[in-house]
Design an enzyme around this catalytic site. Structure first.
Site, PDB file in Angstrom:
ATOM      1  N   ALA A  56     -70.233  43.575  63.178  1.00 29.78           N
ATOM      2  CA  ALA A  56     -70.508  42.291  62.523  1.00 29.78           C
ATOM      3  C   ALA A  56     -69.522  41.927  61.398  1.00 29.78           C
ATOM      4  O   ALA A  56     -68.943  40.836  61.416  1.00 29.78           O
ATOM      5  CB  ALA A  56     -71.956  42.283  62.026  1.00 29.78           C
ATOM      6  N   ARG A  97     -69.025  35.162  70.098  1.00 30.64           N
ATOM      7  CA  ARG A  97     -70.132  36.127  70.183  1.00 30.64           C
ATOM      8  C   ARG A  97     -71.320  35.557  69.402  1.00 30.64           C
ATOM      9  O   ARG A  97     -71.173  35.172  68.233  1.00 30.64           O
ATOM     10  CB  ARG A  97     -69.710  37.502  69.623  1.00 30.64           C
ATOM     11  N   ASP A 251     -76.348  43.459  63.117  1.00 32.89           N
ATOM     12  CA  ASP A 251     -75.531  42.259  63.346  1.00 32.89           C
ATOM     13  C   ASP A 251     -76.155  41.020  62.721  1.00 32.89           C
ATOM     14  O   ASP A 251     -75.479  40.031  62.481  1.00 32.89           O
ATOM     15  CB  ASP A 251     -75.324  42.046  64.843  1.00 32.89           C
ATOM     16  N   ASN A 261     -79.730  44.726  66.122  1.00 32.92           N
ATOM     17  CA  ASN A 261     -78.599  45.670  66.171  1.00 32.92           C
ATOM     18  C   ASN A 261     -78.375  46.071  67.626  1.00 32.92           C
ATOM     19  O   ASN A 261     -79.118  45.653  68.532  1.00 32.92           O
ATOM     20  CB  ASN A 261     -78.868  46.887  65.285  1.00 32.92           C
ATOM     21  N   LYS A 262     -77.371  46.888  67.843  1.00 30.30           N
ATOM     22  CA  LYS A 262     -76.986  47.299  69.196  1.00 30.30           C
ATOM     23  C   LYS A 262     -78.186  47.740  70.021  1.00 30.30           C
ATOM     24  O   LYS A 262     -79.086  48.410  69.520  1.00 30.30           O
ATOM     25  CB  LYS A 262     -75.957  48.432  69.071  1.00 30.30           C
TER      26      LYS A 262
HETATM   27  O1  MRU Z   1     -71.212  44.978  70.198  1.00 29.97           O
HETATM   28  P1  MRU Z   1     -70.658  45.541  68.920  1.00 29.97           P
HETATM   29  O2  MRU Z   1     -69.861  46.778  69.111  1.00 29.97           O
HETATM   30  O3  MRU Z   1     -69.934  44.497  68.112  1.00 29.97           O
HETATM   31  O4  MRU Z   1     -71.960  45.938  68.111  1.00 29.97           O
HETATM   32  C1  MRU Z   1     -71.826  46.526  66.855  1.00 29.97           C
HETATM   33  C2  MRU Z   1     -73.112  46.947  66.287  1.00 29.97           C
HETATM   34  O5  MRU Z   1     -74.157  46.784  66.869  1.00 29.97           O
HETATM   35  C3  MRU Z   1     -73.087  47.522  64.909  1.00 29.97           C
HETATM   36  O6  MRU Z   1     -74.134  48.422  64.753  1.00 29.97           O
HETATM   37  C4  MRU Z   1     -73.298  46.384  63.919  1.00 29.97           C
HETATM   38  O7  MRU Z   1     -72.327  45.382  64.096  1.00 29.97           O
HETATM   39  C5  MRU Z   1     -73.282  46.871  62.544  1.00 29.97           C
HETATM   40  S1  MRU Z   1     -71.644  46.824  61.926  1.00 29.97           S
HETATM   41  C6  MRU Z   1     -71.257  47.704  60.690  1.00 29.97           C
END
Ligand code: MRU
Length: 370
Positions: A56, A97, A251, A261-262
């Site tokens: 993010a 995104r 995010d 989050n992911k």
């Molecule tokens: O799809 P991504 O790799 O952009 O997802 C990232 C994540 O889910 C991170 O945990 C999140 O952005 C936190 S960033 C410090």
């Protein structure tokens, strides 16, 4: 943070040509360390969408530098089409995104600054300064997350008689997802650097394996002891008291404390709750959504099914792509999930640690009240 002993950030202006933005192209990690030049806003947008950069805070910073490139390009067109070109660039970047709120946050700040400057040279200089400022601020916010989160690790360590604090993390919420330090990893680096023994369980994080590829690599570069595990192991480790705490990034977090989050984060939070393992979410202020009250309104990105079906890895010294599933089987690729605030023990922000609730968040950001 350092790569082979040399300090790096994830995004910067090329020293001998500040009209070029440089990034670490994360698609090649951990096997190759590739620096990419971004010369146009189209390249910046592709870098975000195709995940040369990700995470993010870094998505936000790249969008900011993308707007700087857009202004440089627009200055080469006629004055009449300048504003249209800049507005179109902002829309292109915004569409890359959907989940990370840092993207919209950075674009709004860039758009406001660029619009307020009253001639084209001033707009270029404002865009450059603002992009650099956003990157600097994000790095400092992550450093502060490290300071605040360190106390939580210290507290657990004091009860462990010198045995390592076992921390589970998901995805990559490290310095490569930010500009420096990381969000979830910032307290871990701070503890390690303070001589507190830590060990990190690194979820591999299918389908793109940000944990196995990126978190493992960056922890290794900093000398932090870690073990990569497949995504389904966390619950077992928690049942066997092998996890002292979970720290993840986010995010987008609503001002009421719901956390996107992911994908898979929610299941870790459920397992943590069932086993009495503290579950923390680390984030800078730029990741808070001040409009959305209910986390289920957060847009969840769905990505190409090929990311699920095809695995990337090193074979005979070359990066190869291998089909994992039956060629004809459909796959679904939901990139994020929402962990309700009730499963989050606390948020670790750049302003301090607070409960994951409206009252908690507003206690740290009183200027947002009302
Ligand atoms: O799809 P991504 O790799 O952009 O997802 C990232 C994540 O889910 C991170 O945990 C999140 O952005 C936190 S960033 C410090």
């Amino acid at each position: 943070m350092k790569v082979n002993g040399q300090p790096y950030r994830t995004i910067w202006l090329k020293p001998d040509n500040p009209e070029i933005v440089q990034i670490i192209d994360q698609r090649h990690l951990p096997h190759q360390f590739v620096i990419e030049d971004l010369k146009t806003v189209t390249q910046a947008a592709a870098a975000i969408k195709d995940m040369h950069v990700r995470g993010a805070p870094l998505i936000g910073a790249t969008a900011a530098f993308g707007m700087y490139l857009a202004v440089l390009q627009a200055a080469k067109t006629s004055r009449d089409s300048f504003d249209d070109a800049v507005n179109a660039a902002a829309e292109t970047l915004h569409a890359t995104r959907p989940t990370a709120i840092n993207l919209a946050w950075a674009l709004e700040r860039m758009n406001t600054g660029i619009a307020a400057a009253d001639n084209i040279p001033a707009k270029i200089e404002t865009a450059r300064q603002l992009a650099v400022e956003i990157a600097e601020e994000e790095a400092e916010a992550c450093r502060m997350i490290g300071e605040h989160g360190l106390d939580l690790i210290k507290e657990i360590s004091e009860k462990k008689d010198g045995r390592p604090v076992n921390i589970l993390t998901h995805c990559n919420a490290g310095w490569l997802a930010c500009v420096d330090y990381g969000t979830a990893t910032a307290p871990i680096y701070a503890a390690h650097d303070a001589g507190i023994p830590v060990h990190v369980w690194v979820d591999e994080t299918r389908p793109r394996n940000q944990g196995a590829r990126i978190t493992a690599w960056e922890l290794g570069q900093h000398g932090v002891p870690h073990t990569v595990i497949v995504d389904n192991v966390g619950g077992h480790l928690m049942q066997h008291r092998m996890v002292d705490m979970v720290i993840v990034g986010t995010d987008r977090t609503t001002y009421t404390g719901d956390v996107a989050n992911k994908i898979g984060t929610y299941l870790k939070a459920l397992a943590a709750k069932d086993n009495g393992v503290p579950f923390y979410v680390a984030l800078p202020a730029s990741t808070i959504d001040w409009q959305i009250r209910d986390g289920f309104e957060i847009p969840i990105e769905q990505r190409n099914a090929d990311e699920v079906k095809i695995i990337q890895g090193l074979h005979d010294g070359e990066i190869k792509h291998v089909l994992l599933t039956p060629a004809d089987s459909p796959a679904a690729n939901y990139a994020f999930d929402v962990t309700p605030a009730r499963l989050v023990d606390a948020l670790i922000t750049d302003r301090g640690v607070c409960p994951a609730s409206e009252e908690g968040v507003l206690s740290l950001f009183p200027e947002k009240k009302g």
